[in-house]
Design a protein around this motif. Structure first.
Motif, PDB file in Angstrom:
ATOM      1  N   ALA A  17      41.424  42.116  50.858  1.00  0.00           N
ATOM      2  CA  ALA A  17      40.314  41.297  51.370  1.00  0.00           C
ATOM      3  C   ALA A  17      39.332  41.014  50.247  1.00  0.00           C
ATOM      4  CB  ALA A  17      39.615  42.025  52.522  1.00  0.00           C
ATOM      5  N   GLN A  18      39.061  42.038  49.456  1.00  0.00           N
ATOM      6  CA  GLN A  18      38.151  41.867  48.328  1.00  0.00           C
ATOM      7  C   GLN A  18      38.728  40.864  47.312  1.00  0.00           C
ATOM      8  OE1 GLN A  18      35.501  44.565  45.356  1.00  0.00           O
ATOM      9  NE2 GLN A  18      37.062  45.612  46.485  1.00  0.00           N
ATOM     10  N   MET A  19      40.040  40.960  47.099  1.00  0.00           N
ATOM     11  CA  MET A  19      40.706  40.059  46.154  1.00  0.00           C
ATOM     12  C   MET A  19      40.638  38.615  46.663  1.00  0.00           C
ATOM     13  SD  MET A  19      44.629  40.359  44.914  1.00  0.00           S
ATOM     14  CE  MET A  19      44.562  41.342  43.461  1.00  0.00           C
ATOM     15  N   ALA A  20      40.850  38.445  47.978  1.00  0.00           N
ATOM     16  CA  ALA A  20      40.846  37.092  48.560  1.00  0.00           C
ATOM     17  C   ALA A  20      39.464  36.452  48.447  1.00  0.00           C
ATOM     18  CB  ALA A  20      41.286  37.153  50.013  1.00  0.00           C
ATOM     19  N   ARG A  21      38.399  37.287  48.491  1.00  0.00           N
ATOM     20  CA  ARG A  21      37.043  36.742  48.356  1.00  0.00           C
ATOM     21  C   ARG A  21      36.786  36.262  46.929  1.00  0.00           C
ATOM     22  NH1 ARG A  21      35.673  40.949  51.978  1.00  0.00           N
ATOM     23  NH2 ARG A  21      35.151  42.370  50.296  1.00  0.00           N
ATOM     24  N   LYS A  22      37.411  36.946  45.985  1.00  0.00           N
ATOM     25  CA  LYS A  22      37.101  36.672  44.583  1.00  0.00           C
ATOM     26  C   LYS A  22      37.988  35.586  43.978  1.00  0.00           C
ATOM     27  CE  LYS A  22      36.177  39.213  40.364  1.00  0.00           C
ATOM     28  NZ  LYS A  22      36.114  40.531  39.749  1.00  0.00           N
ATOM     29  N   PHE A  23      39.250  35.523  44.422  1.00  0.00           N
ATOM     30  CA  PHE A  23      40.191  34.585  43.804  1.00  0.00           C
ATOM     31  C   PHE A  23      40.724  33.603  44.834  1.00  0.00           C
ATOM     32  CE2 PHE A  23      40.640  38.655  41.537  1.00  0.00           C
ATOM     33  CZ  PHE A  23      40.323  38.252  40.252  1.00  0.00           C
ATOM     34  N   ASP A  24      41.161  32.432  44.320  1.00  0.00           N
ATOM     35  CA  ASP A  24      41.873  31.476  45.164  1.00  0.00           C
ATOM     36  C   ASP A  24      43.344  31.834  45.112  1.00  0.00           C
ATOM     37  OD1 ASP A  24      40.271  29.744  46.419  1.00  0.00           O
ATOM     38  OD2 ASP A  24      40.128  28.313  44.748  1.00  0.00           O
ATOM     39  N   LEU A  25      43.848  32.514  46.112  1.00  0.00           N
ATOM     40  CA  LEU A  25      45.253  32.914  46.091  1.00  0.00           C
ATOM     41  C   LEU A  25      46.087  31.884  46.847  1.00  0.00           C
ATOM     42  CD1 LEU A  25      44.856  36.730  46.814  1.00  0.00           C
ATOM     43  CD2 LEU A  25      45.187  35.623  44.614  1.00  0.00           C
TER      44      LEU A  25
END
Ligand SMILES: [Zn+2]
Length: 433
Positions: free
Chosen positions: A393-401
């Motif tokens: 979830a943290q990764m999804a907030r930071k990057f456009d995956l």
């Protein structure tokens, strides 16, 4: 990419004890006898992490590799106060594998499958043949990302339902091809992968049979030993195939041999997501063989779990050096965890530790809670909990995956009659030409 030339290990068969020189891709003993998992035997017998190497290559003396890649991460292990206190445990260590940069965890694909992917790719001596990887989801994300970054030809086969969890940071290099099977589970992907691997120009990654995969996953235990200063008494992990659990057991045995001690190996406390629990059923039967079940019933149960990556219809249980042996040798145990218990545990983990975790990791946390409450774990024991994936979830907030788009979609029913399978294999060959 750094190449190394001196073989620092050989492969040993646990059934006939023969030694094999590794060619980077061998999966089975060349002699004919009942199945067993080949193991690595390293020249270096002492546990000496190398400060001059980064990421998992810190443990390169105990990795079956012939080359290294830049910018790898390694498992992080920390002592928990809050979850320990919630559970009433005196000494709880958490191996966190995922994306949690505040803690130093920066895995691109947010699960410990990245360690196995790096080690398998570092074990290959060349990229002349196309690697065939089958996955229930997280392994696919790891191989897609790394093979794309380092331009290693790979064919990845997954159940179509897993696609939503296979997200990458950048568009994939054309050397990465993905095939999705509709209405399928992980075992269907394995079956198609086996058929493709028999074609010329392909080579099977091999799953649990690949020593690179297991020793790569074993780095979690090695990192834990560095943080803890010794082996844990208990090791908790959620399993599908159980490669990570077998790997941990092998790494712990190596550590014990290195220290010359006779201390007990960590007890493997393994959890499956009910209602699909083939390893639990086999373990409770008290026999080496798995308990027969109907394919329809298996598929129905698999459709009901919250952590589909924990579903392998043919786990490596019976073969020598497999899950049965690891559970017996470690005096381990297996737990069944319902979706609601796993979801409660996932929420509780977020509240006390402050990071989101995968459903499979929720299954592991719930099994630890259940084991403590039922008195199966001494509250004063040293416990290692493997959070195999988290921080998404943290990764999804930071990057456009971006979700991976398959290059070919096949239907499960096409894999059955041999003429139909031949057509699918023809389509795959065409895709790659
Ligand atoms: Zn053998």
């Amino acid at each position: 990419m750094h190449e190394r030339t001196t073989p620092h290990y050989s492969l040993v068969c646990p059934v006939c004890d023969c030694r094999v020189v590794d060619d980077g891709r061998i999966l089975d003993c060349p002699n004919s006898h009942p199945a067993g998992l080949l193991k690595t035997d390293y020249l270096e017998k002492t546990f000496e992490p190398s400060d001059e190497y980064s990421g998992i290559y810190r443990y390169h003396k105990w990795l079956p590799i012939s080359r290294t890649f830049p910018d790898t991460s390694r498992p992080i292990v920390y002592r928990s106060d809050r979850l320990a206190s919630l559970l009433g445990l005196r000494e709880l260590w958490i191996a966190f594998n995922g994306y949690w940069p505040q803690m130093g965890a920066t895995l691109d694909t947010a699960t410990f499958k990245e360690f196995e992917a790096y080690t398998v790719l570092s074990r290959l001596q060349h990229n002349k043949e196309r690697l065939v990887v089958t996955s229930a989801g997280n392994t696919a994300a790891a191989f897609a990302t790394l093979c794309s970054r380092h331009q290693i030809p790979v064919l990845i086969i997954v159940p179509a339902a897993a696609l939503k969890n296979i997200k990458v940071h950048e568009p994939l290099h054309p050397c990465v091809k993905v095939i999705a099977i509709e209405a399928a589970d992980y075992y269907d992907a394995i079956s198609l992968g086996d058929a493709v691997s028999d074609l010329p120009g392909f080579h099977s990654e091999g799953g649990t049979r690949n020593v690179g995969r297991r020793d790569g996953l074993g780095t979690v235990l090695l990192s834990a030993v560095e943080s803890i200063g010794g082996l844990p008494d208990y090791y908790f992990q959620a399993i599908g195939s159980g490669a990570g659990a077998i790997a941990t057991h092998e790494a712990a045995s190596r550590i014990r041999q290195a220290s010359g001690s006779t201390e007990r190996l960590p007890r493997l406390m393994l959890a499956q997501n009910s209602p699909f629990t083939p390893v639990l059923r086999a373990w409770r039967s008290g026999r080496r063989t798995t308990v027969p079940s109907s394919e329809d019933q298996d598929r129905l149960e698999i459709s009901q779990v919250c952590a589909p990556e924990l579903t392998n219809r043919r786990p490596p249980y019976s073969l020598r050096g497999g899950l049965h042996d690891a559970l017996i040798e470690s005096s381990g145990d297996v737990f069944a965890i319902s979706n609601s218990s796993a979801q409660d545990a996932t929420r509780a983990f977020y509240e006390v530790e402050g990071i989101d975790i995968e459903p499979a990791s929720g299954v592991a946390v719930a099994s630890l809670r259940s084991a403590v409450m039922s008195g199966k774990v001494d509250r004063h024991a040293r416990v290692l909990l493997n959070i195999t994936g988290g921080g998404r979830a943290q990764m999804a907030r930071k990057f456009d995956l971006e979700q991976v788009t398959p290059d070919l979609i096949v239907q499960r029913h096409e894999l059955q009659p041999s003429e139909s399978l031949a057509r699918v294999l023809g389509d795959i060959s065409e895709l790659l030409n």
